[in-house]
Motif scaffolding. Structure first.
Motif, PDB file in Angstrom:
ATOM      1  N   ASN A 108      -1.836  12.049 -11.312  1.00 10.58           N
ATOM      2  CA  ASN A 108      -0.457  12.278 -10.207  1.00 10.58           C
ATOM      3  C   ASN A 108       0.181  13.384 -11.021  1.00 10.58           C
ATOM      4  O   ASN A 108      -0.625  13.841 -12.088  1.00 10.58           O
ATOM      5  CB  ASN A 108       0.237  10.900 -10.803  1.00 10.58           C
ATOM      6  CG  ASN A 108       0.646  10.680 -12.104  1.00 10.58           C
ATOM      7  OD1 ASN A 108       0.350  11.119 -12.896  1.00 10.58           O
ATOM      8  ND2 ASN A 108       1.524   9.834 -11.735  1.00 10.58           N
ATOM      9  N   ASN A 155       0.883  -1.212   0.110  1.00  5.64           N
ATOM     10  CA  ASN A 155       0.116  -0.276  -0.132  1.00  5.64           C
ATOM     11  C   ASN A 155       0.560   0.879   0.104  1.00  5.64           C
ATOM     12  O   ASN A 155       0.675   2.013  -0.723  1.00  5.64           O
ATOM     13  CB  ASN A 155      -0.639  -0.048   1.148  1.00  5.64           C
ATOM     14  CG  ASN A 155      -1.474  -1.176   1.279  1.00  5.64           C
ATOM     15  OD1 ASN A 155      -2.660  -1.720  -0.198  1.00  5.64           O
ATOM     16  ND2 ASN A 155      -3.033  -1.737   2.291  1.00  5.64           N
ATOM     17  N   GLU A 156       1.881   1.239   0.794  1.00  3.02           N
ATOM     18  CA  GLU A 156       2.863   1.858   0.722  1.00  3.02           C
ATOM     19  C   GLU A 156       3.900   2.385  -0.813  1.00  3.02           C
ATOM     20  O   GLU A 156       3.596   3.357  -1.015  1.00  3.02           O
ATOM     21  CB  GLU A 156       4.023   2.489   2.200  1.00  3.02           C
ATOM     22  CG  GLU A 156       5.012   3.338   2.049  1.00  3.02           C
ATOM     23  CD  GLU A 156       4.181   4.298   2.821  1.00  3.02           C
ATOM     24  OE1 GLU A 156       4.539   5.553   1.701  1.00  3.02           O
ATOM     25  OE2 GLU A 156       2.816   4.781   3.124  1.00  3.02           O
ATOM     26  N   SER A 171       1.871   8.478  -6.605  1.00  2.00           N
ATOM     27  CA  SER A 171       2.545  10.403  -6.971  1.00  2.00           C
ATOM     28  C   SER A 171       3.732  10.251  -7.267  1.00  2.00           C
ATOM     29  O   SER A 171       4.166  11.638  -8.145  1.00  2.00           O
ATOM     30  CB  SER A 171       2.417  10.306  -5.826  1.00  2.00           C
ATOM     31  OG  SER A 171       1.264  10.702  -4.928  1.00  2.00           O
ATOM     32  N   ARG A 181       1.042   4.440  -2.952  1.00  2.00           N
ATOM     33  CA  ARG A 181       0.743   5.700  -2.716  1.00  2.00           C
ATOM     34  C   ARG A 181       1.790   6.796  -3.218  1.00  2.00           C
ATOM     35  O   ARG A 181       1.854   7.494  -4.329  1.00  2.00           O
ATOM     36  CB  ARG A 181       0.701   6.055  -1.412  1.00  2.00           C
ATOM     37  CG  ARG A 181      -0.937   5.242  -0.417  1.00  2.00           C
ATOM     38  CD  ARG A 181      -0.465   6.079   0.389  1.00  2.00           C
ATOM     39  NE  ARG A 181      -0.148   5.938   1.598  1.00  2.00           N
ATOM     40  CZ  ARG A 181      -0.581   4.579   2.278  1.00  2.00           C
ATOM     41  NH1 ARG A 181      -1.538   3.743   2.272  1.00  2.00           N
ATOM     42  NH2 ARG A 181       0.516   3.657   2.792  1.00  2.00           N
TER      43      ARG A 181
END
Length: 886
Positions: free
Chosen positions: A342, A315-316, A323, A319
């Motif tokens: 993004n 999940n990190e 971005s 993210r």
């Protein structure tokens, strides 16, 4: 492998048997044998047992005990199916023997129960029927021995038999009861073991960590997954606080929620916590905590920890990847609304990610591409598709067009309903421009700029279609520059490239504007002419091309002359493009064979010849593996003795449809395609084998061994494995190397004089002889005769055919024979077909002859009567021999 295991098992068995015997010998039951023997002796002294000799009583007791030890050691491990009945029968027999030796057999038969108990202990309940049967058999035999007076009895008959029946019935019923009890116990134990195994398997193989913490907060149990996931042993943490390896922040949160769990045992605590692993890294777990204090089998707090470290990290990463991705990424609703974007996506159109949120894709799409993607999104909404891929144009805020490549995939909920799209968008403007340039390069030659093979074939296919509709002719000219390799080798490849460019330019200016000139590869060019009326017009175009090539090319200030060979084919459009090009290529090769620098028109004969050669190649491959080759042999006769001294091996092909073929039908093609090497190797092997077989028969009948002459092709001699092939053929055939003569033509010797001499020297060192075939038709220089290890010269048949009729032929043959003799070589004449030629050869002192006058080449079995005839001389009555052979 099984044999090794069996041997290993057999070698290890004596040691295991010894070990078992020692263990049984020191068993408590075995140590009871001396007291039992003493008790029997005391009872005998008191007259309470049968009046047998004391030594016999002691012997019975100790023999019975020894048999029990041996049977337990031999069969107590249950390795074979028959071990159990063997053990039961021996032990019951021992008990019966001891009981009946005392004279109290029926009474002491209660000992069968002890024997059955030992059997149950070793084999379980399945021994029940064997124990019951053995008891009945032993009682029956014992009572029979009492009745016959063989065994002593302290009980009078027939009471002893009645007592035996009652005792046996009670003993068997008791054994049956013991068997049922044992079976029930085994079933219960099996169920417990299976339950334990299931529990251990579930816990041991569980992916999650299972932990039990006592009421005092100390760890009572940790599953094996703890060590697998964390890489540390749980042993140091037993009887310690569970908080010793939990992150302090997470531990504080759990402690704050524990009172609620203690107050209400039905509560289930769900939380996340971090545990430090063996590498000092924190791993994240999803914890489910339950209160099992009231469960007497657990009596603690049970925690189930599921490792979600990779999920959290994923999940990190998502993210971060979203971005910071170098390509544009956006979350888009099914109606095209941008939900999230993004920085890279915003840079494509010159807007910030925040400014894009809430807008629609059509707001940034080129008007001509506005509808692209709508149909795909409808299919996704209908559940037909999961994504799409397309190229479209966006419009930058500064007005320029940006080509992008879009990969869209659908995200669905747990029920399969579409939620939104994830789109990956990449700027492909430069790639699009490069693609256009590559598309041109893919169908054009980079050196000359002319159309290449792909574009030419495409234009030819279209021209053929038009020719059929318009009833016109299409011509293709295939041009190959003559000796272009000399330009590259002499002037360099750079000059060669300049020449190709100059030729391309001159060809383009020579033909009509509507004609197509293409570079087909290397120094090959093709010309496509449409709208022709006949073949003369096509030949006129080719003639102009040849005339244009005759003018010199100025390259770096020097004139370079070049010529070309052109093949032309004219068609009405019915053949395929590949066939038309093939015909033009065939005609070009005919032009080269006819002397180069000329034009040849395809007439179909060259193609037929090429197709025939291809068929021969394919069929010859099958012949080599399909046992279709044969060897025929022609005798070689010594003119001095009149006997057959050797044979020449000549290959034949037993074709399945064309019959027996002589070498003229296939050797040339085999030489060109390289099949002559395996074919020649087969001839070597078979000829040596057959000659060795004949020589064994010759020696057995007291005759001279035959020599075998074998023709060798240029490709065979050039093959690096040739010497090994000859060595193998001679060795495997079992023939004396001196009986083998390899015949080689003059041309072969002169192709590569040094390499040929080295190879022949190696063959000569094997003991194999070398002969020159067709002598006089090759080279005028005779210097090679002293450089090569030659043993014989064979006069070509063209000189022998005219012997006795033309004086010139006799002079030539005589000179060759004299030359051979002066060099110490054997002179052989082939093609002898008349008595006149034979007489002339005898006059010229020729050594050996062969030809139809003596025999045609024949199969081995047809030739053997001549080779092993009672009167082997052939010079007398030669005509009759010839007629018989033919």
């Amino acid at each position: 492998m099984e044999a090794l295991e069996s041997r290993s098992e057999a070698e290890g068995e004596p040691e295991r048997l010894t070990s078992r015997l020692k263990r049984r010998a020191v068993d408590k039951a075995t140590l009871a044998n001396p007291p039992v023997a003493a008790a029997f002796c005391l009872l005998r002294y008191l007259g309470l047992v049968a009046p047998l000799p004391y030594w016999l009583l002691v012997t019975v007791v100790f023999c019975g005990g020894s048999l029990s030890i041996v049977s337990a050691a031999l069969w107590g491990d249950r390795r074979r199916a028959w071990h159990m009945p063997a053990y039961v029968m021996v032990n019951m027999a021992v008990i019966a023997g001891v009981a009946y030796a005392t004279g109290w057999g029926p009474v002491l038969s209660i000992g069968f129960l002890f024997g059955a108990g030992t059997s149950f202990q070793l084999f379980g309940s399945k021994v029940t029927p064997w124990a019951e049967g053995a008891t009945a058999v032993c009682l029956g035999l014992g009572q029979g021995a009492v009745a016959l007076g063989i065994a002593p009895t302290m009980i009078h008959q027939p009471l002893v038999h009645g007592l035996a029946a009652l005792t046996g019935l009670g003993t068997i019923l008791t054994m049956s009861l013991l068997g049922r009890v044992t079976a029930e116990r085994e079933a219960a134990e099996l169920e417990v073991r299976q339950s334990e195994r299931r529990f251990k398997a579930l816990v041991s193989n569980a992916a999650d960590i299972i932990m039990v913490v006592g009421e005092d907060g100390l760890i009572q149990y940790v599953s094996p997954a703890f060590e697998r996931l964390l890489g540390i042993s749980p042993k140091p943490y037993f009887e310690q606080s569970a908080g010793g390896f939990i992150h302090p922040v997470d531990l504080e949160q759990i402690n704050s929620q524990m009172p609620l769990l203690q107050e209400d045992p039905e509560q289930v605590l769900h939380t996340q916590l971090r545990i430090r692993d063996g590498n000092r890294h924190w791993r994240t777990f999803e914890a489910t905590v339950t209160n099992r204090m009231d469960d007497p089998d657990v009596h603690g707090i049970v925690g189930n920890l599921h490792d979600i470290t990779e999920l959290v990290e994923a999940n990190e990463r998502f993210r971060s990847a979203f971005s910071d991705a170098p390509v544009g990424v956006a979350l888009v609703s099914l109606d095209g609304e941008i939900l999230r974007a993004n920085r890279a996506f915003g840079a494509l159109v010159g807007l910030s990610p925040e400014a894009l949120v809430g807008s629609n894709l059509r707001d940034i799409t080129h008007p001509d591409d506005a509808t692209l993607g709508l149909a795909e999104r409808r299919l996704i909404a209908a559940g037909v598709s999961d994504g799409y891929h397309l190229e479209k144009r966006y419009v930058h805020v500064d007005g320029r067009v940006v080509w992008v490549q879009v990969h869209a995939s659908c995200v669905r909920d747990s029920g399969g309903r579409p939620l939104y799209l994830i789109g990956h968008v990449q700027d492909v403007t430069e790639q699009r421009q490069m693609r256009d340039r590559l598309a041109h390069a893919a169908i054009h030659d980079p050196l000359t700029g002319l159309p290449n093979r792909v574009l030419f074939l495409d234009r030819l296919s279209m021209a053929l279609s038009r020719a059929q509709r318009q009833r016109r002719k299409v011509a293709v000219a295939f041009l190959d520059l003559d000796h272009f390799k000399l330009v590259n080798d002499g002037l360099g490849h750079a000059i060669g490239d300049d020449l190709l460019q100059a030729v391309a330019e001159r060809l383009s200016t020579t033909v009509r504007p509507e004609d197509t000139v293409a570079r087909f590869g290397g120094d090959e060019f093709t010309i496509l002419c449409e709208g022709l009326s006949n073949e003369d017009e096509a030949m006129a175009v080719a003639g102009r091309v040849l005339e244009a090539l005759q003018r010199p090319f100025e390259l770096e200030g020097s004139p370079v002359y070049v010529s070309g060979s052109i093949g032309v084919t004219v068609t009405d459009g019915t053949p395929k493009a590949g066939a038309v090009l093939r015909d033009a290529d065939t005609a070009m090769y005919l032009a080269k064979e006819a002397g180069r620098g000329r034009v040849e028109l395809f007439d179909g004969k060259g193609h037929a010849a090429a197709l025939e050669s291809l068929n021969v190649i394919n069929e010859l491959h099958h012949a080599l593996s399909g046992d279709e080759l044969r060897l025929h042999y022609q005798p070689i006769v010594d003119l001095h003795s009149g006997t057959v001294v050797g044979v020449e091996a000549l290959v034949r092909w037993q074709h399945p449809t064309r019959g027996l073929l002589v070498p003229e039908h296939f050797i040339r093609v085999a030489e060109e395609c390289g099949l002559v090497v395996p074919l020649g190797a087969w001839v070597l092997r078979e000829a040596c084998r057959q000659a060795a077989e004949w020589n064994r028969l010759a020696v057995a009948s007291g005759r001279r061994a035959l020599e075998i002459n074998i023709n060798i092709s240029p490709r065979q001699l050039a093959n690096p494995d040739f010497v090994d092939t000859v060595t193998s053929a001679v060795t495997d055939g079992g023939i004396d190397p001196a009986a083998v003569c390899l015949e080689i033509t003059e041309g072969m010797l002169m192709r590569d004089e040094h390499a040929g001499a080295a190879t022949l020297d190696e063959v000569r060192r094997l003991g194999v002889r070398i002969g020159v075939d067709d002598f006089g038709t090759g080279y005028s220089s005779l210097s090679y005769l002293k450089h090569f290890p030659i043993d014989s010269l064979k006069v070509d048949r063209t000189f022998v055919e005219g012997l006795g009729e033309e004086s010139d032929e006799g002079v030539i043959v005589g000179a060759i024979i004299a030359l051979a003799h002066s060099l110490g070589l054997i002179a052989i004449a082939e093609g002898v077909e008349t008595e006149r030629a034979l007489s002339e050869l005898q006059r010229l002192a020729c050594d050996r002859v062969q030809g139809y006058l003596f025999a045609r080449p024949q199969a081995p079995e047809a030739l053997e009567p001549m080779l092993f005839a009672p009167r082997p001389r052939l010079l007398a009555g030669t005509s009759a021999q010839s007629r018989s052979a033919s």
